[in-house]
Design a protein around this motif. Structure first.
Motif, mmCIF file in Angstrom:
data_model
loop_
_atom_site.group_PDB
_atom_site.id
_atom_site.type_symbol
_atom_site.label_atom_id
_atom_site.label_comp_id
_atom_site.label_asym_id
_atom_site.label_seq_id
_atom_site.Cartn_x
_atom_site.Cartn_y
_atom_site.Cartn_z
ATOM 1 N N TYR A 32 -35.603 20.882 -6.119
ATOM 2 C CA TYR A 32 -34.198 20.945 -5.294
ATOM 3 C C TYR A 32 -33.702 22.564 -4.848
ATOM 4 O O TYR A 32 -34.301 23.151 -4.958
ATOM 5 C CB TYR A 32 -33.676 21.588 -7.013
ATOM 6 N N PRO A 34 -30.724 24.350 -3.306
ATOM 7 C CA PRO A 34 -28.962 24.849 -2.353
ATOM 8 C C PRO A 34 -29.103 25.996 -1.149
ATOM 9 O O PRO A 34 -29.850 26.231 -1.157
ATOM 10 C CB PRO A 34 -28.727 25.393 -4.011
ATOM 11 N N TYR A 36 -26.532 28.814 0.753
ATOM 12 C CA TYR A 36 -25.829 29.068 0.137
ATOM 13 C C TYR A 36 -25.033 29.918 1.518
ATOM 14 O O TYR A 36 -25.602 30.108 2.450
ATOM 15 C CB TYR A 36 -25.770 30.172 -0.910
ATOM 16 N N LEU A 46 -22.264 28.484 -3.316
ATOM 17 C CA LEU A 46 -22.701 27.204 -2.927
ATOM 18 C C LEU A 46 -22.302 26.177 -2.093
ATOM 19 O O LEU A 46 -20.764 26.547 -2.857
ATOM 20 C CB LEU A 46 -23.124 26.527 -5.014
ATOM 21 N N ARG A 51 -31.201 17.050 -3.583
ATOM 22 C CA ARG A 51 -32.771 17.338 -4.948
ATOM 23 C C ARG A 51 -33.890 16.096 -4.113
ATOM 24 O O ARG A 51 -33.456 15.629 -2.794
ATOM 25 C CB ARG A 51 -32.594 16.586 -5.498
ATOM 26 N N PHE A 89 -27.929 31.290 3.550
ATOM 27 C CA PHE A 89 -28.986 30.730 2.821
ATOM 28 C C PHE A 89 -29.772 29.779 2.046
ATOM 29 O O PHE A 89 -29.254 28.968 1.876
ATOM 30 C CB PHE A 89 -29.192 32.191 1.299
ATOM 31 N N ASN A 93 -36.511 26.193 -5.453
ATOM 32 C CA ASN A 93 -36.927 26.082 -6.923
ATOM 33 C C ASN A 93 -37.694 26.255 -7.264
ATOM 34 O O ASN A 93 -38.802 25.887 -6.787
ATOM 35 C CB ASN A 93 -35.808 25.443 -8.219
ATOM 36 N N GLY B 101 -32.480 20.021 -11.221
ATOM 37 C CA GLY B 101 -31.881 20.982 -10.262
ATOM 38 C C GLY B 101 -31.329 21.804 -10.891
ATOM 39 O O GLY B 101 -30.148 20.228 -10.916
ATOM 40 N N TYR B 102 -30.533 22.616 -10.645
ATOM 41 C CA TYR B 102 -29.121 23.629 -10.486
ATOM 42 C C TYR B 102 -29.030 24.233 -10.307
ATOM 43 O O TYR B 102 -29.889 25.400 -10.013
ATOM 44 C CB TYR B 102 -28.786 23.163 -12.181
ATOM 45 N N TYR B 104 -27.148 28.092 -9.001
ATOM 46 C CA TYR B 104 -26.861 29.441 -9.427
ATOM 47 C C TYR B 104 -24.938 29.051 -9.058
ATOM 48 O O TYR B 104 -25.034 29.379 -8.010
ATOM 49 C CB TYR B 104 -27.018 31.033 -8.578
#
Lengths: 114, 115
Positions: A32, A34, A36, A46, A51, A89, A93, B101-102, B104
């Motif tokens: 995962y 993300p 930011y 976010l 994924r 950024f 994970n 997956g999650y 912050y």
């Protein structure tokens, strides 16, 4: 643990042009990723995520791509606007039994020149 | 549904004093993370907490820094005997108790200045 590298550290583009930010990660178990956006004086927000079961995701002018084999992922911003100016950024994970922990890249300061 | 609330937003301490930074996670989130951001630098992981448990404190300096997330109330990051090098923005983030997956949710940060 995970190691995330991010390039470039600074990026200036003319309004309307595209901006691309690239990240690599080390842990093949990461699934995962993300992204930011941090505006001056604020906390990171976010803006998009991806994924590992997909290779690309798009949300209006923002898209992310993921290459699991090469362990790199990228953020693409098209038709940039001055309000896109911020620090971006990437993160990957680290899966723990108790939940996720994230490791961040060092950030890209994007400036969109009107 | 309020986001992550951090207070104070700005904190000024003299060298040698104690700094206490508070973080209330998103309602229903049971995982809290603290990050430090020095000027012009990225986010450095400090500690990962769940209610009444420290899960990972590998990013915390061994001395003067401590963190807690009690059963009731906010998470607290405590810095004893502050020095000028502790001046930074401290961000708290929270996530729900699910695997996979999650992302912050970050707070707006506490900007600590040591004079």
């Amino acid at each position: 643990g995970e190691n995330v590298e991010q390039h470039p550290s600074t990026l200036s583009v003319q309004e309307g042009d595209s901006a691309v930010i690239k990240c690599t990660y080390s842990d093949s178990a990461s699934n995962y990723f993300p992204w930011y956006k941090q505006e001056l004086g604020k906390g990171p927000q976010l803006i998009i995520d991806i994924r590992s079961n997909v290779g690309e995701k798009k949300d209006q002018r923002i898209a992310v791509t993921l290459n699991k084999t090469a362990k790199h992922f990228s953020l693409h911003i098209t038709e940039t606007q001055p309000e896109d100016s911020a620090v971006y950024f990437c993160a990957a994970n680290l899966q723990l039994n108790t939940g996720n922990q994230f490791y961040f890249g060092t950030g890209t300061s994007l400036t969109v020149i009107p | 549904n309020a986001g992550v609330m951090q207070n104070p937003r700005h904190l000024v301490r003299r060298r040698g004093q104690e700094a206490r930074l508070r973080c209330s996670p998103v309602k229903g989130h049971s995982h809290v993370y603290w990050y430090r951001q020095l000027p012009e630098e990225g986010l450095k992981f400090m500690v990962y907490l769940q209610k009444e448990n420290i899960i990972d404190e590998s990013g915390m300096p061994k001395e003067r820094f401590s963190a807690e997330f009690p059963k009731e109330g906010p998470s607290i990051l405590r810095i004893q005997q502050v020095v000028r090098g502790d001046s930074a923005a401290y961000f708290c983030a929270s996530s729900p108790r699910i695997s996979g997956g999650y992302g912050y949710t970050f707070g707006s940060g506490t900007r600590l200045t040591v004079v």
